[in-house]
Design a protein around this motif. Structure first.
Motif, PDB file in Angstrom:
ATOM      1  N   LYS A  23       0.833  -1.207   0.000  1.00  0.00           N
ATOM      2  CA  LYS A  23       0.000   0.000   0.000  1.00  0.00           C
ATOM      3  C   LYS A  23       0.865   1.255   0.000  1.00  0.00           C
ATOM      4  O   LYS A  23       0.702   2.153   0.824  1.00  0.00           O
ATOM      5  CB  LYS A  23      -0.976   0.006   1.179  1.00  0.00           C
ATOM      6  CG  LYS A  23      -2.039  -1.056   1.038  1.00  0.00           C
ATOM      7  CD  LYS A  23      -3.143  -0.874   2.048  1.00  0.00           C
ATOM      8  CE  LYS A  23      -4.218  -1.896   1.797  1.00  0.00           C
ATOM      9  NZ  LYS A  23      -5.323  -1.773   2.697  1.00  0.00           N
ATOM     10  N   GLU A  24       1.808   1.273  -0.935  1.00  0.00           N
ATOM     11  CA  GLU A  24       2.672   2.436  -1.117  1.00  0.00           C
ATOM     12  C   GLU A  24       1.899   3.474  -1.929  1.00  0.00           C
ATOM     13  O   GLU A  24       2.118   3.656  -3.125  1.00  0.00           O
ATOM     14  CB  GLU A  24       3.965   2.039  -1.818  1.00  0.00           C
ATOM     15  CG  GLU A  24       4.820   1.113  -0.983  1.00  0.00           C
ATOM     16  CD  GLU A  24       6.046   0.603  -1.718  1.00  0.00           C
ATOM     17  OE1 GLU A  24       6.183   0.846  -2.941  1.00  0.00           O
ATOM     18  OE2 GLU A  24       6.868  -0.050  -1.059  1.00  0.00           O
ATOM     19  N   LEU A  25       0.983   4.143  -1.266  1.00  0.00           N
ATOM     20  CA  LEU A  25       0.064   5.068  -1.915  1.00  0.00           C
ATOM     21  C   LEU A  25       0.665   6.471  -1.974  1.00  0.00           C
ATOM     22  O   LEU A  25       1.373   6.893  -1.061  1.00  0.00           O
ATOM     23  CB  LEU A  25      -1.261   5.101  -1.174  1.00  0.00           C
ATOM     24  CG  LEU A  25      -1.954   3.750  -0.995  1.00  0.00           C
ATOM     25  CD1 LEU A  25      -3.213   3.910  -0.174  1.00  0.00           C
ATOM     26  CD2 LEU A  25      -2.254   3.118  -2.336  1.00  0.00           C
ATOM     27  N   LYS A  27      -0.463  10.521  -2.723  1.00  0.00           N
ATOM     28  CA  LYS A  27      -1.614  11.440  -2.819  1.00  0.00           C
ATOM     29  C   LYS A  27      -1.381  12.386  -3.988  1.00  0.00           C
ATOM     30  O   LYS A  27      -0.374  13.080  -4.041  1.00  0.00           O
ATOM     31  CB  LYS A  27      -1.740  12.219  -1.509  1.00  0.00           C
ATOM     32  CG  LYS A  27      -2.904  13.139  -1.451  1.00  0.00           C
ATOM     33  CD  LYS A  27      -3.993  12.520  -0.640  1.00  0.00           C
ATOM     34  CE  LYS A  27      -5.025  13.584  -0.323  1.00  0.00           C
ATOM     35  NZ  LYS A  27      -6.343  13.080  -0.375  1.00  0.00           N
ATOM     36  N   GLN A  28      -2.299  12.370  -4.937  1.00  0.00           N
ATOM     37  CA  GLN A  28      -2.254  13.290  -6.067  1.00  0.00           C
ATOM     38  C   GLN A  28      -3.554  14.081  -6.068  1.00  0.00           C
ATOM     39  O   GLN A  28      -4.579  13.606  -6.563  1.00  0.00           O
ATOM     40  CB  GLN A  28      -2.092  12.548  -7.393  1.00  0.00           C
ATOM     41  CG  GLN A  28      -0.701  12.070  -7.662  1.00  0.00           C
ATOM     42  CD  GLN A  28      -0.553  11.514  -9.068  1.00  0.00           C
ATOM     43  OE1 GLN A  28      -1.529  11.274  -9.786  1.00  0.00           O
ATOM     44  NE2 GLN A  28       0.681  11.296  -9.476  1.00  0.00           N
ATOM     45  N   GLY A  29      -3.498  15.249  -5.468  1.00  0.00           N
ATOM     46  CA  GLY A  29      -4.706  16.055  -5.347  1.00  0.00           C
ATOM     47  C   GLY A  29      -5.697  15.346  -4.436  1.00  0.00           C
ATOM     48  O   GLY A  29      -5.335  14.905  -3.346  1.00  0.00           O
ATOM     49  N   PRO A  30      -6.932  15.166  -4.888  1.00  0.00           N
ATOM     50  CA  PRO A  30      -7.937  14.521  -4.026  1.00  0.00           C
ATOM     51  C   PRO A  30      -7.916  12.992  -4.084  1.00  0.00           C
ATOM     52  O   PRO A  30      -8.679  12.334  -3.397  1.00  0.00           O
ATOM     53  CB  PRO A  30      -9.257  15.050  -4.594  1.00  0.00           C
ATOM     54  CG  PRO A  30      -8.964  15.270  -6.045  1.00  0.00           C
ATOM     55  CD  PRO A  30      -7.523  15.723  -6.094  1.00  0.00           C
ATOM     56  N   ARG A  31      -7.053  12.415  -4.905  1.00  0.00           N
ATOM     57  CA  ARG A  31      -7.085  10.963  -5.087  1.00  0.00           C
ATOM     58  C   ARG A  31      -5.771  10.316  -4.656  1.00  0.00           C
ATOM     59  O   ARG A  31      -4.733  10.958  -4.558  1.00  0.00           O
ATOM     60  CB  ARG A  31      -7.398  10.613  -6.536  1.00  0.00           C
ATOM     61  CG  ARG A  31      -6.356  11.094  -7.491  1.00  0.00           C
ATOM     62  CD  ARG A  31      -6.792  11.001  -8.935  1.00  0.00           C
ATOM     63  NE  ARG A  31      -5.683  11.431  -9.780  1.00  0.00           N
ATOM     64  CZ  ARG A  31      -5.240  10.758 -10.790  1.00  0.00           C
ATOM     65  NH1 ARG A  31      -5.825   9.640 -11.155  1.00  0.00           N
ATOM     66  NH2 ARG A  31      -4.231  11.205 -11.492  1.00  0.00           N
ATOM     67  N   TRP A  32      -5.865   9.006  -4.420  1.00  0.00           N
ATOM     68  CA  TRP A  32      -4.699   8.202  -4.087  1.00  0.00           C
ATOM     69  C   TRP A  32      -4.332   7.359  -5.302  1.00  0.00           C
ATOM     70  O   TRP A  32      -5.210   6.815  -5.971  1.00  0.00           O
ATOM     71  CB  TRP A  32      -4.988   7.272  -2.912  1.00  0.00           C
ATOM     72  CG  TRP A  32      -5.127   7.989  -1.610  1.00  0.00           C
ATOM     73  CD1 TRP A  32      -6.286   8.377  -1.008  1.00  0.00           C
ATOM     74  CD2 TRP A  32      -4.075   8.408  -0.750  1.00  0.00           C
ATOM     75  NE1 TRP A  32      -6.018   9.012   0.170  1.00  0.00           N
ATOM     76  CE2 TRP A  32      -4.655   9.040   0.363  1.00  0.00           C
ATOM     77  CE3 TRP A  32      -2.685   8.320  -0.793  1.00  0.00           C
ATOM     78  CZ2 TRP A  32      -3.914   9.577   1.403  1.00  0.00           C
ATOM     79  CZ3 TRP A  32      -1.940   8.841   0.244  1.00  0.00           C
ATOM     80  CH2 TRP A  32      -2.551   9.470   1.320  1.00  0.00           C
ATOM     81  N   VAL A  33      -3.031   7.237  -5.564  1.00  0.00           N
ATOM     82  CA  VAL A  33      -2.562   6.408  -6.665  1.00  0.00           C
ATOM     83  C   VAL A  33      -1.446   5.502  -6.158  1.00  0.00           C
ATOM     84  O   VAL A  33      -0.823   5.762  -5.127  1.00  0.00           O
ATOM     85  CB  VAL A  33      -2.055   7.256  -7.858  1.00  0.00           C
ATOM     86  CG1 VAL A  33      -3.195   8.032  -8.494  1.00  0.00           C
ATOM     87  CG2 VAL A  33      -0.936   8.182  -7.442  1.00  0.00           C
ATOM     88  N   VAL A  34      -1.229   4.418  -6.887  1.00  0.00           N
ATOM     89  CA  VAL A  34      -0.138   3.492  -6.587  1.00  0.00           C
ATOM     90  C   VAL A  34       0.566   3.202  -7.903  1.00  0.00           C
ATOM     91  O   VAL A  34      -0.069   3.136  -8.959  1.00  0.00           O
ATOM     92  CB  VAL A  34      -0.663   2.204  -5.915  1.00  0.00           C
ATOM     93  CG1 VAL A  34      -1.599   1.445  -6.823  1.00  0.00           C
ATOM     94  CG2 VAL A  34       0.484   1.330  -5.445  1.00  0.00           C
ATOM     95  N   GLN A  35       1.894   3.063  -7.839  1.00  0.00           N
ATOM     96  CA  GLN A  35       2.646   2.791  -9.059  1.00  0.00           C
ATOM     97  C   GLN A  35       2.734   1.293  -9.290  1.00  0.00           C
ATOM     98  O   GLN A  35       3.263   0.550  -8.466  1.00  0.00           O
ATOM     99  CB  GLN A  35       4.050   3.383  -8.970  1.00  0.00           C
ATOM    100  CG  GLN A  35       4.796   3.212 -10.263  1.00  0.00           C
ATOM    101  CD  GLN A  35       5.946   4.172 -10.392  1.00  0.00           C
ATOM    102  OE1 GLN A  35       6.140   5.041  -9.564  1.00  0.00           O
ATOM    103  NE2 GLN A  35       6.715   4.016 -11.447  1.00  0.00           N
ATOM    104  N   ILE A  36       2.175   0.846 -10.400  1.00  0.00           N
ATOM    105  CA  ILE A  36       2.230  -0.550 -10.828  1.00  0.00           C
ATOM    106  C   ILE A  36       3.067  -0.573 -12.103  1.00  0.00           C
ATOM    107  O   ILE A  36       2.614  -0.133 -13.153  1.00  0.00           O
ATOM    108  CB  ILE A  36       0.823  -1.134 -11.098  1.00  0.00           C
ATOM    109  CG1 ILE A  36      -0.098  -0.964  -9.916  1.00  0.00           C
ATOM    110  CG2 ILE A  36       0.924  -2.583 -11.530  1.00  0.00           C
ATOM    111  CD1 ILE A  36       0.263  -1.788  -8.707  1.00  0.00           C
ATOM    112  N   GLY A  37       4.294  -1.088 -11.989  1.00  0.00           N
ATOM    113  CA  GLY A  37       5.204  -1.047 -13.128  1.00  0.00           C
ATOM    114  C   GLY A  37       5.583   0.391 -13.406  1.00  0.00           C
ATOM    115  O   GLY A  37       6.046   1.102 -12.526  1.00  0.00           O
TER     116      GLY A  37
END
Length: 130
Positions: A23-25, A27-37
């Protein structure tokens, strides 16, 4: 978003999934993202990932084992016999099934008492002098 993903016939945990499992999330603005590849993928708290295999002897490396919950649904002959016996007893003679349940509960309580007594005995031996 928030969906469940089931991956069948997994033979290993891909390194590509480690950021998601950890869960290496970000924060990009109002959303959460995770890097897959090499891609940034939106993440939702409701997302669930299930990795399934028929191989009961799958080798999961220690770094992956700490990130996942392993559930083994292998049915053993004795386990199946116990379930069938319980169902039959419950149908034919429910009082016997209830008595069996009470005996099993009592057995568990006695096992816990035994473990406590063993612990106390070891403490007494460790602190005794002479």
């Amino acid at each position: 978003f928030g969906k469940t993903l089931v991956v069948h016939e997994v033979d290993q945990v891909e390194a590509l999934l480690f950021p998601l499992l950890r869960k290496e999330l970000i924060k990009q603005g109002p959303r959460w993202v995770v890097q897959i590849g090499d891609k940034m993928v939106d993440y939702n708290e409701g997302f669930r990932l299930y990795l399934c295999t028929r191989d009961s002897f799958i080798d999961i490396p220690p770094n992956a084992r700490s990130l996942i919950s392993l559930v083994n649904f292998t049915i053993t002959r004795s386990g199946l016999e116990g379930q069938l016996l319980g169902t039959t007893l419950n149908f034919e003679k429910p009082e016997l099934e209830q008595k069996k349940t009470e005996i099993l509960k009592n057995e568990e309580n006695l096992k816990m008492q035994l473990a406590d007594l063993e612990k106390n005995l070891l403490e007494e031996l460790a602190t005794s002098e002479g």
